[in-house]
Design a protein around this motif. Structure first.
Motif, mmCIF file in Angstrom:
data_model
loop_
_atom_site.group_PDB
_atom_site.id
_atom_site.type_symbol
_atom_site.label_atom_id
_atom_site.label_comp_id
_atom_site.label_asym_id
_atom_site.label_seq_id
_atom_site.Cartn_x
_atom_site.Cartn_y
_atom_site.Cartn_z
ATOM 1 N N GLN A 132 13.731 -26.679 -4.403
ATOM 2 C CA GLN A 132 13.209 -26.463 -5.758
ATOM 3 C C GLN A 132 12.170 -25.341 -5.781
ATOM 4 O OE1 GLN A 132 13.946 -28.682 -8.877
ATOM 5 N NE2 GLN A 132 13.445 -26.567 -9.415
ATOM 6 N N ALA A 133 11.327 -25.296 -4.768
ATOM 7 C CA ALA A 133 10.251 -24.303 -4.730
ATOM 8 C C ALA A 133 10.759 -22.888 -4.451
ATOM 9 C CB ALA A 133 9.226 -24.700 -3.667
ATOM 10 N N LYS A 159 12.693 -30.852 -2.149
ATOM 11 C CA LYS A 159 11.414 -30.309 -2.626
ATOM 12 C C LYS A 159 11.280 -28.838 -2.250
ATOM 13 C CE LYS A 159 6.406 -31.107 -2.418
ATOM 14 N NZ LYS A 159 5.322 -31.954 -1.842
ATOM 15 N N SER A 160 11.686 -28.506 -1.023
ATOM 16 C CA SER A 160 11.637 -27.117 -0.583
ATOM 17 C C SER A 160 12.633 -26.260 -1.357
ATOM 18 C CB SER A 160 11.922 -27.036 0.916
ATOM 19 O OG SER A 160 11.885 -25.702 1.370
#
Length: 362
Positions: free
Chosen positions: A117-118, A114-115
């Motif tokens: 991707q951001a 998730k990190s």
């Protein structure tokens, strides 16, 4: 004091084999390159199930060579985990690129998808995933992100040579998940030599040729240097030592896993102490047996009292290091750096004794 990694006991166990292998190299007069290196690289390829294994001088040099082969240059951004040894970020910065720090999963301690991707921007060129403490990073999700954004993946398996991920299609070994992967043979690694050493792995023929060229002063023909490279090679004596240790490697990994299971059972009912979570389907090498301890200083005082060795991997997140700005993010990587503590787990560690000692102090 109990050694954190009992290399003396390991040498004693394999002494005859090691001395014969060492003598063969010394008597041959072939100390750099030669048939022992070719044989060892083939053994690595067969073990991992990969097309190319190429040895080099260290795990850190392997990272640099891989990044050079992948074309990293100034102004590029490379995503790296925030909680790991400095080498991946250091090698990115050393080539003039920018390491961008991704947070971690607070349970597995692996890079957070998730990190990742951001953090992707138009300048992002790739992702370095570290197989931290001996289990593989979440490569299925990382590969989906990489494909969607035209990024490469560099697998840092410095602590995880021999780790597996089990899927419906069967088991797959560490060092096979990246476009290029690397490992380290530093003495304290699960497969370690008697000095520095490393290797790179790839199924890509062009990358393999580029890696060999870079590691040999940018040369693919004697005294013809097509590109700027460096000098990085595993010497024959270290390869001979590693060949012997590989004969016992899987048996040692099985003992490490049994030792870890004993620790898991002991810590299961202790409040405020939890082991690193091993993700479903993963088999770890347990390069270290790592805990997250709410009151680490109190725990350390008790370990010191009982003369039980420990290590802190790692005392600060990478973004907190002075060379990267020393800022505070208050993320899971910072939390892990304040709680992580590792215990001895190698195949020559008496884990039963350590657990009995801890029962008296906890």
């Amino acid at each position: 004091m109990i050694p954190f990694v009992n290399l003396i006991a390991q040498r004693a166990a394999y002494k005859t084999e090691l001395e014969q292998a060492e003598k063969a190299v010394l008597d041959s007069g072939c100390f750099v390159g030669g048939p022992i290196i070719t044989e060892f690289e083939k053994k690595l390829e067969n073990f991992c199930g990969i097309k190319h294994a190429l040895t080099c001088g260290s795990g850190t040099e392997a990272l640099t060579i891989a990044l050079m082969a992948l074309g990293v240059s100034c102004e590029d951004e490379v995503i790296v985990p925030d909680f790991t040894f400095i080498a991946p970020a250091e090698c990115v910065a050393g080539l003039g690129a920018k390491p961008v720090f991704a947070d971690i999963d607070p349970e597995t301690l692996q890079i957070s998808t998730k990190s990742v991707q951001a953090l992707i921007t138009p300048k992002t060129r790739g992702i370095i995933a570290v197989d931290l403490f001996g289990q593989c990073a979440p490569y299925k999700a990382l590969r989906e992100i990489a494909m969607q954004n035209h990024l490469w993946i560099l697998e840092d398996a410095a602590q995880a040579f021999g780790a597996k991920v089990h899927t419906n299609e069967g088991a797959r070994y560490a060092c096979t998940f990246g476009d290029i992967a690397i490992t380290s043979f530093y003495p304290s690694k699960p497969l370690g030599c008697y000095g520095d050493g490393g290797a790179l792995f790839t199924n890509n023929d062009e990358y393999a040729a580029k890696i060999r060229q870079i590691a040999n002063h940018g040369s693919s023909k004697h005294y013809l240097h097509e590109i700027i490279g460096l000098n990085s090679r595993l010497d024959a004596l270290q390869a001979a030592i590693l060949q012997v240790k590989m004969n016992h490697f899987e048996a040692e990994l099985a003992i490490r896993q049994k030792n870890a299971q004993k620790y898991d059972e002991f810590f299961a009912d202790l409040h405020g102490i939890r082991p690193q979570k091993i993700a479903e389907g993963n088999t770890s090498t347990y390069a270290q047996y790592t805990l997250l301890v709410d009151n680490r200083n109190d725990f350390i005082a008790k370990l010191d009292q009982a003369q039980i060795p420990y290590c802190i991997h790692y005392p600060m997140a990478l973004h907190q290091q002075p060379c990267f700005g020393n800022v505070s993010n208050r993320n899971s990587a910072e939390e892990a750096s304040n709680k992580a503590l590792s215990l001895p787990v190698c195949a020559f560690t008496d884990v039963d004794f350590i657990i009995n000692q801890m029962r008296q102090i906890l």
